[in-house]
Design a protein around this motif. Sequence first.
Motif, PDB file in Angstrom:
ATOM      1  N   ARG A   1      49.184  42.605  33.772  1.00  0.00           N
ATOM      2  CA  ARG A   1      47.796  42.203  33.995  1.00  0.00           C
ATOM      3  C   ARG A   1      47.751  41.104  35.059  1.00  0.00           C
ATOM      4  NH1 ARG A   1      43.011  42.785  31.307  1.00  0.00           N
ATOM      5  NH2 ARG A   1      44.040  43.882  29.588  1.00  0.00           N
TER       6      ARG A   1
ATOM      7  N   ASN B   1      42.424  45.444  37.469  1.00  0.00           N
ATOM      8  CA  ASN B   1      42.930  44.203  36.905  1.00  0.00           C
ATOM      9  C   ASN B   1      44.406  44.248  36.524  1.00  0.00           C
ATOM     10  OD1 ASN B   1      42.226  41.493  36.446  1.00  0.00           O
ATOM     11  ND2 ASN B   1      42.067  41.837  34.230  1.00  0.00           N
ATOM     12  N   TYR B   2      45.146  45.245  37.057  1.00  0.00           N
ATOM     13  CA  TYR B   2      46.588  45.329  36.825  1.00  0.00           C
ATOM     14  C   TYR B   2      47.323  45.355  38.162  1.00  0.00           C
ATOM     15  CZ  TYR B   2      45.968  46.261  31.833  1.00  0.00           C
ATOM     16  OH  TYR B   2      45.659  46.148  30.506  1.00  0.00           O
TER      17      TYR B   2
END
Length: 608
Positions: A417, A447-448
């Motif tokens: 993350r 979001n990774y």
Amino acid sequence: MAESEKKIQFLKDLIHVAKSELQADLIIKNARIVNVLNECIEDGDIAIYKDRIAGIGRYDNAKSIIDAQKSFVTPSLIDSHMHIESTMLIPYELSKALIPEGTTVIIADPHEIANVCGINGIKFLIKNSENLTLDFYFMASSCVPATDFETSGGILDARVLKKLVKERKILGLAEVMNYPDVISGNPQILSKLSLFENKKIDGHCPDLSGKDLNAYISSGIEADHECSNIKEAYEKLSKGMYIMIREGSVTKDLLNLVDLITEKTKHRILLCTDDKHPDDIISHGHINNSINLLINRGISLPVAIRLATLNPAIFFNLKNKGAVAPGFSADLLIFNDITNIKCVIKGGKIVYKNEKNEDSIDILDENINSDNNISKKKYNINKCKSKENILQNDKFEKKVLNTIHLARFNIKDFQVRAYSDKIRVIGCKDKSVLTENLIIEPLIENNYLKSDIKNDIIKISVFERHHKTGIHSNGFIHGIGLKNGAIATSISHDSHNIIIIGENDEDMLVALRQIEIIGGGIVLAKNGKALDYIKLPYAGLMSDKPIAYVARKMEELLKIAKDEIKVRLDDPFMTLSFMSLAVIPELKIVDRGLVDVNEFKLVDLFVY
């Protein structure tokens, strides 16, 4: 006859052979003897009785005679520092591989297998190396684990190491890599140094200088093989260290250090390989390759040979080794070209004869060929004790098999993350174990963090594999040039947890699963399946197959890595294996996270 009487009789007979009053077992005639004692090349004959050189001069009376036809005759070669495990061969197979290259003695640091199996791993190598053509000596591994940042399979503290001090094959304490603990006076490392104060102590201190170097050497450490430039090497020489010039498969320092070899320094310089891959041994040789490189750079043959014979024999107190002279062991090479050796003699017996050499030596007494010691095919030495006999009832063998113990894992273990728009990235370099500590903006999707193929920022992960702890870490690496799929290996210095690089999490997961299934090795994966692999059942580091098989398999894997995985490096497997070496600057990754080696501490992936 009592043992003492036998020794006295042997010496009497040796003296009589030396005086031509008794028939020699073997005479090498018409030799150009490379004398490393006076650094001259001398014409003459060599008389051999049993396993010893009786005399140099003119000799005629012998049971067997070899006409060297003006070829060079030198002492056989010694590798001053190497890791057997990096050849991916057990000693039985390694002996067969190195004898044709002229190496008859190696000084091995078994800390790779010790990090997996502890003292049982060292004892396995000692047991497996008994009664072979090649002489295996060992240094007791000083840093198991290498650092406190990683999880190893074994722990060798002073209490455990004490059990090895009196082992006949243990010559001293192996490379002391944890130099921060040495110079800070950590009692744990100092207790190990004091334990071996009457034996040889080998060092490992890249870029250390000034008062820190003074402190390191003052602890009793005598040698270093990590020098990569002249300035560093000169300082260490000037302060009393011996310098081992390394020429391995990835770390190649010889050409950078050749100017170090002068009249004033040559007596304190040794040659070593450190880490050599099997395909490299077949393609380029072993220590003989280093000697050839030195000769091509203008170093005389006697001096080049001395660095791999007399110097290491003196340093390691190997009595009667390292020279062609009366009383020395009859361990000899015959060649015109050091990279194409005609004949290897070990203990007065021919153990290798190159039948393919057009300019072959002439063995005048054909009865000498009746000895099974002679190998007529490269990489097929017959004088090795049979593998079945070596491994039969070996209580240590079962302790170095089945060493992959992973906790349950899944795809989520590879996901990272995003907590910042800047991350630390390992900047790897081709043919080097040194890395850079890069600060880079990563590719972020949903979001990774993802592998950024365009900018060559690839995910790298390490999974603990010794105790099923489930500990693992993720990071990113630049310089591999990987475009597709994943590569996983159970070879990752020094604790040898599973290290994986990949373009996507799915293939990284497949590669990790396959490593577990095969019990250790190297795996290539793409499009959700394993493309190919090599099994390394011994501690996840070594195969029991011959070098020809292992080298061919590694060539096949390399071709797939370049054609399918699209890696750019010449040797991605060895380079990858060093990305967890947390004692070599600057940034590395272990199972517990990223290590800033300069600061010698764990650091966060993210820069806030």
